[in-house]
Write a protein that holds these residues in place. Structure first.
Motif, short mmCIF file in Angstrom:
data_model
loop_
_atom_site.label_atom_id
_atom_site.label_comp_id
_atom_site.label_asym_id
_atom_site.label_seq_id
_atom_site.Cartn_x
_atom_site.Cartn_y
_atom_site.Cartn_z
N GLY A 104 0.89 -1.19 -0.03
CA GLY A 104 0.02 0.10 0.14
C GLY A 104 0.78 1.28 0.14
N LEU A 105 2.04 1.25 -0.66
CA LEU A 105 2.97 2.24 -0.59
C LEU A 105 2.29 3.41 -1.69
CD1 LEU A 105 6.31 0.55 0.01
CD2 LEU A 105 5.21 1.91 1.56
N SER A 106 2.66 4.68 -1.54
CA SER A 106 2.64 5.56 -2.20
C SER A 106 3.51 5.68 -3.56
CB SER A 106 2.60 7.00 -1.86
OG SER A 106 3.87 7.18 -1.41
N TRP A 107 3.30 5.96 -4.60
CA TRP A 107 4.19 5.81 -5.59
C TRP A 107 5.57 6.58 -5.37
CZ3 TRP A 107 2.09 1.86 -7.63
CH2 TRP A 107 0.88 1.77 -8.00
N GLU A 108 5.43 7.87 -4.60
CA GLU A 108 6.68 8.36 -4.37
C GLU A 108 7.37 7.93 -3.41
OE1 GLU A 108 3.20 9.89 -4.32
OE2 GLU A 108 3.52 10.22 -6.45
N THR A 109 7.14 6.89 -2.56
CA THR A 109 8.08 6.48 -1.57
C THR A 109 9.35 5.75 -2.15
OG1 THR A 109 5.94 5.83 -0.33
CG2 THR A 109 7.94 4.72 0.39
N ALA B 249 11.63 5.31 7.90
CA ALA B 249 10.37 5.08 8.59
C ALA B 249 10.45 3.90 9.60
CB ALA B 249 9.22 5.12 7.43
N PHE B 250 11.32 2.89 9.19
CA PHE B 250 11.38 1.71 9.86
C PHE B 250 12.54 1.38 10.92
CE2 PHE B 250 7.87 0.40 7.00
CZ PHE B 250 7.52 -0.41 7.49
N SER B 251 13.46 2.41 10.59
CA SER B 251 14.55 2.38 11.58
C SER B 251 14.44 2.70 12.86
CB SER B 251 15.77 3.21 10.67
OG SER B 251 15.49 4.75 11.00
N SER B 252 13.49 3.23 13.33
CA SER B 252 13.25 3.36 14.79
C SER B 252 13.03 2.28 15.57
CB SER B 252 12.37 4.66 14.80
OG SER B 252 11.08 4.36 14.44
N TYR B 253 12.78 1.09 14.82
CA TYR B 253 12.18 -0.09 15.51
C TYR B 253 13.33 -1.05 15.54
CZ TYR B 253 7.76 2.32 14.69
OH TYR B 253 6.75 3.01 14.64
N GLY B 254 14.42 -0.57 14.85
CA GLY B 254 15.73 -1.79 14.86
C GLY B 254 16.59 -1.25 13.87
N VAL B 255 17.66 -1.99 14.04
CA VAL B 255 18.66 -1.85 12.87
C VAL B 255 18.17 -2.57 11.35
CG1 VAL B 255 21.10 -2.52 12.00
CG2 VAL B 255 20.55 -2.16 14.34
N VAL B 256 17.85 -1.56 10.52
CA VAL B 256 17.59 -1.99 9.12
C VAL B 256 18.80 -2.51 8.14
CG1 VAL B 256 16.36 -1.39 6.98
CG2 VAL B 256 15.34 -0.61 9.25
N THR B 257 18.59 -3.79 7.95
CA THR B 257 19.78 -4.12 7.04
C THR B 257 19.27 -4.06 5.46
OG1 THR B 257 18.97 -6.30 6.60
CG2 THR B 257 20.41 -6.00 8.41
N GLU B 258 18.09 -3.76 5.10
CA GLU B 258 17.78 -3.33 3.51
C GLU B 258 16.41 -3.03 3.57
OE1 GLU B 258 18.05 -5.72 -0.84
OE2 GLU B 258 17.49 -6.76 0.89
N ALA B 259 16.20 -1.90 2.85
CA ALA B 259 14.83 -1.32 2.68
C ALA B 259 14.88 -1.25 1.07
CB ALA B 259 14.54 -0.11 3.21
N LYS B 260 13.73 -2.03 0.33
CA LYS B 260 13.56 -2.10 -0.93
C LYS B 260 12.39 -2.09 -1.51
CE LYS B 260 15.44 -3.17 -5.16
NZ LYS B 260 16.05 -2.05 -5.87
N ILE B 261 11.95 -0.89 -2.34
CA ILE B 261 11.03 -0.75 -3.01
C ILE B 261 10.70 -1.62 -4.32
CG2 ILE B 261 9.42 1.03 -4.09
CD1 ILE B 261 9.24 1.61 -1.12
N GLY C 71 10.35 1.18 -14.57
CA GLY C 71 10.93 1.44 -13.52
C GLY C 71 10.18 2.31 -12.26
N ARG C 72 8.93 2.32 -12.40
CA ARG C 72 7.91 2.72 -11.64
C ARG C 72 7.68 1.91 -10.17
NH1 ARG C 72 2.81 6.57 -12.56
NH2 ARG C 72 1.70 4.93 -11.15
N SER C 73 7.19 2.45 -9.13
CA SER C 73 7.13 1.86 -8.11
C SER C 73 6.10 0.81 -8.32
CB SER C 73 6.92 2.58 -6.96
OG SER C 73 6.23 1.88 -5.86
N ARG C 74 5.90 -0.31 -7.70
CA ARG C 74 4.78 -1.26 -7.69
C ARG C 74 3.73 -0.90 -6.55
NH1 ARG C 74 6.26 -7.07 -9.50
NH2 ARG C 74 3.87 -7.04 -9.81
N GLY C 75 4.25 -0.23 -5.67
CA GLY C 75 3.31 0.11 -4.51
C GLY C 75 3.80 -0.92 -3.19
N PHE C 76 4.68 -1.53 -3.20
CA PHE C 76 5.00 -2.30 -2.29
C PHE C 76 6.43 -2.48 -2.13
CE2 PHE C 76 4.78 -5.31 -5.53
CZ PHE C 76 5.68 -6.55 -5.50
#
Length: 146
Positions: A46-51, A59-71, A78-83
């Motif tokens: 449910g992510l916005s296309w601009e994320t 957004a998620f790093s305040s809950y722990g150490v993020v090793t990877e975040a990938k749209i 090349g456009r976001s698929r929303g997840f």
């Protein structure tokens, strides 16, 4: 862990087919075991296309150490698929992020957060693939409910 996730998916699919709205009490220990064996990788829908990847990580790093975040993007446009997916160093950090972020707003949209599941693989006669959609995890079950 893949086995327990596969069992959880199987149970979720089979309950409605068997005319049940909830798992029988005899399934609860199995369900709880599968649920407790969580993953450190989360699916974010449910992510916005601009994320962007960086926004997701922040957004998620305040809950722990993020090793990877990938749209996830469309390979042709090349456009976001929303997840996307966020991986943490520990299962506990992922659980904290899931509890805190599921149903929250991110980039003007309400996001759905769940544990990421691996795609199945294997072979099934007519379609040429088994579980890729995911209708199983390489093992077969039957329900004698009718």
């Amino acid at each position: 862990m893949a086995f327990t996730r596969g069992m959880g998916g199987f149970l979720r699919r089979m309950l409605p087919e068997c005319g049940l709205t909830a798992a029988p009490k005899s399934f609860l220990p199995l369900y709880e075991t599968a649920r407790s064996m969580s993953s450190s990788k989360l699916f974010i829908g449910g992510l916005s296309w601009e994320t962007k990847d960086e926004t997701l990580e922040a957004a998620f790093s305040s809950y722990g150490v993020v090793t990877e975040a990938k749209i996830i993007t469309d390979r042709d446009t090349g456009r976001s698929r929303g997840f996307g997916f966020v991986s943490f160093t520990s299962d506990q950090d992922a659980e904290a992020a899931l509890q805190a972020m599921d149903g929250r707003e991110l980039g003007g949209r309400t996001v759905r957060v769940d544990y990421a599941t691996e795609r199945g693989s294997g072979f099934s006669g007519a379609s040429g693939r088994f579980g890729a959609g995911d209708r199983g995890s390489g093992f077969l079950f039957s329900c004698s409910c009718s």
